[in-house]
Design a protein around this motif. Structure first.
Motif, PDB file in Angstrom:
ATOM      1  N   MET A   1       0.834  -1.184   0.000  1.00  0.00           N
ATOM      2  CA  MET A   1       0.000   0.000   0.000  1.00  0.00           C
ATOM      3  C   MET A   1       0.880   1.250   0.000  1.00  0.00           C
ATOM      4  SD  MET A   1      -3.156  -1.090  -0.108  1.00  0.00           S
ATOM      5  CE  MET A   1      -2.456  -2.308  -1.260  1.00  0.00           C
ATOM      6  N   GLY A   2       0.348   2.354  -0.529  1.00  0.00           N
ATOM      7  CA  GLY A   2       1.174   3.534  -0.687  1.00  0.00           C
ATOM      8  C   GLY A   2       0.743   4.691   0.180  1.00  0.00           C
ATOM      9  N   LYS A   3       1.493   5.781   0.034  1.00  0.00           N
ATOM     10  CA  LYS A   3       1.192   7.019   0.745  1.00  0.00           C
ATOM     11  C   LYS A   3       0.576   7.999  -0.246  1.00  0.00           C
ATOM     12  CE  LYS A   3       3.368  10.947   3.110  1.00  0.00           C
ATOM     13  NZ  LYS A   3       4.626  11.525   3.646  1.00  0.00           N
ATOM     14  N   GLU A  22      -9.946   3.076   2.697  1.00  0.00           N
ATOM     15  CA  GLU A  22     -10.631   1.791   2.679  1.00  0.00           C
ATOM     16  C   GLU A  22      -9.839   0.738   1.912  1.00  0.00           C
ATOM     17  OE1 GLU A  22     -14.425   2.671   1.035  1.00  0.00           O
ATOM     18  OE2 GLU A  22     -15.177   3.651   2.866  1.00  0.00           O
ATOM     19  N   ARG A  23      -9.032   1.192   0.973  1.00  0.00           N
ATOM     20  CA  ARG A  23      -8.194   0.274   0.192  1.00  0.00           C
ATOM     21  C   ARG A  23      -6.866  -0.014   0.886  1.00  0.00           C
ATOM     22  NH1 ARG A  23      -7.933   3.163  -5.471  1.00  0.00           N
ATOM     23  NH2 ARG A  23      -6.385   1.525  -5.806  1.00  0.00           N
ATOM     24  N   GLY A  24      -6.663   0.549   2.058  1.00  0.00           N
ATOM     25  CA  GLY A  24      -5.473   0.255   2.837  1.00  0.00           C
ATOM     26  C   GLY A  24      -4.323   1.214   2.666  1.00  0.00           C
ATOM     27  N   HIS A  25      -4.527   2.311   1.946  1.00  0.00           N
ATOM     28  CA  HIS A  25      -3.454   3.280   1.749  1.00  0.00           C
ATOM     29  C   HIS A  25      -3.310   4.195   2.968  1.00  0.00           C
ATOM     30  CE1 HIS A  25      -2.812   2.220  -2.421  1.00  0.00           C
ATOM     31  NE2 HIS A  25      -4.098   2.413  -2.697  1.00  0.00           N
ATOM     32  N   GLU A  26      -2.119   4.745   3.137  1.00  0.00           N
ATOM     33  CA  GLU A  26      -1.894   5.803   4.120  1.00  0.00           C
ATOM     34  C   GLU A  26      -2.295   7.121   3.477  1.00  0.00           C
ATOM     35  OE1 GLU A  26       1.822   8.181   6.281  1.00  0.00           O
ATOM     36  OE2 GLU A  26       2.206   6.453   4.977  1.00  0.00           O
ATOM     37  N   VAL A  27      -3.203   7.854   4.110  1.00  0.00           N
ATOM     38  CA  VAL A  27      -3.721   9.097   3.534  1.00  0.00           C
ATOM     39  C   VAL A  27      -3.388  10.270   4.443  1.00  0.00           C
ATOM     40  CG1 VAL A  27      -5.771  10.338   2.764  1.00  0.00           C
ATOM     41  CG2 VAL A  27      -5.601   7.866   2.390  1.00  0.00           C
TER      42      VAL A  27
END
Length: 309
Positions: A1-3, A22-27
């Motif tokens: 997962m990305g930032k 919701e997709r698991g990314h760091e926001v």
């Protein structure tokens, strides 16, 4: 997962933040006040998007940087240039893909459907501001300094629509209460309306799809429909009485502009509602990987959001 770093937590930025989380990314969600959705995966940050050094720090290690900022309408010539320059610099220093939420103002008045290869020939102030932003981004991309794309939609409708939406809360509230709804132009002119969840999907897809970089794309948007047709759909879905629409006289709008900077600025883009206004998204659908939400489905989701908000 990305930032993923998002600037702006309004009707688009907030929805994009939730979708990516919701997709698991760091926001990282950047606003002046540090506001935005409160949920795991989203870190609100209070910062000025026009502060170049602050944005460079926030964008470090980011995979994508999204410009969903929304300066006050009458302040575009003042507020947009430093924000655009700051985010372009942050994308260049971090290597993040810069995805900018755009609109159709840059084309100016056109005859026929709008496609992404039309020249940016707007003569109005707001259209020229948006055109300059894109030209600067494209030049930086072509120089190999940064990866950019712009996602352009028409007027929004759907869940999360703001009070500025022509077919948002200011139309829904009276109609679903059985009262007349006020419109600012002829309610029987066909117009392209872009569904807000599709805007979110398009931004996320453009960040991930290499074929999208280096040029603008239109949000997948359904065939045009009139305000009256939309009013009839939402009233039918909600079980409300048949809609009654009244057009606000032009002189009232002009008089309102004397006190409201927002209403005063609407004159520049009034052409969009005086004749058919049609967005063609056929090219983007193939690249971004999805088609527009059918209007009937969008109307149902909008009514459900309205009742449950």
């Amino acid at each position: 997962m990305g930032k993923h770093v998002i600037v702006g937590a309004g009707q688009v930025g907030g929805g994009l933040a939730e979708s990516l989380a919701e997709r698991g990314h760091e926001v990282i969600l950047v606003t002046r006040s540090g506001s935005g959705p409160k949920r795991p995966g989203i870190s609100p940050v209070a910062a000025d998007a026009g502060d170049a050094s602050a944005m460079r720090r926030l964008a470090e290690g980011a995979d994508a940087l999204y410009n969903c900022a929304n300066p006050r309408y009458h302040r575009w010539p003042v507020d947009w240039p430093p924000i655009a320059a700051s985010l372009l610099g942050a994308a260049e220093s971090s290597g993040a893909v810069l995805v900018t939420l755009g609109n159709l103002y840059g084309y100016g008045p056109v005859d026929g459907p709008m496609t992404e290869d039309l020249p940016l020939a707007a003569a109005g102030t707001k259209g020229m501001v948006r055109a300059r932003m894109w030209e600067q981004m494209r030049a930086a991309h072509e120089a190999g300094r940064v990866r950019v794309t712009e996602v352009r939609g028409s007027d929004y409708y759907g869940p999360r629509s703001s009070g500025q939406s022509y077919v948002g809360p200011r139309l829904l509230e009276p109609l679903l209460a059985g009262k007349p709804g006020t419109v600012l132009s002829d309610p029987d002119i066909p117009h392209s309306w872009t569904y807000l969840p599709d805007v979110v999907r398009a931004l996320a897809a453009a960040a991930e799809e290499e074929r999208a970089w280096g040029r603008p794309w239109h949000v997948p948007t359904a065939p045009p429909f009139t305000m009256r047709q939309y009013a009839e759909m939402v009233c039918e879905v909600a079980g409300a009485p048949a809609p009654r629409l009244r057009r606000l006289p032009a002189w009232v709008l002009k008089a309102g502009g004397l006190a409201s900077p927002f209403l005063r600025e609407l004159g520049e883009t009034r052409y969009q509602f005086d004749r058919p206004y049609v967005l063609d998204s056929s090219a983007s659908q193939a690249v971004l990987g999805f088609g527009p939400t059918p209007v009937e489905d969008g109307a149902k989701e909008t009514v459900a959001w309205w009742w449950g908000r």
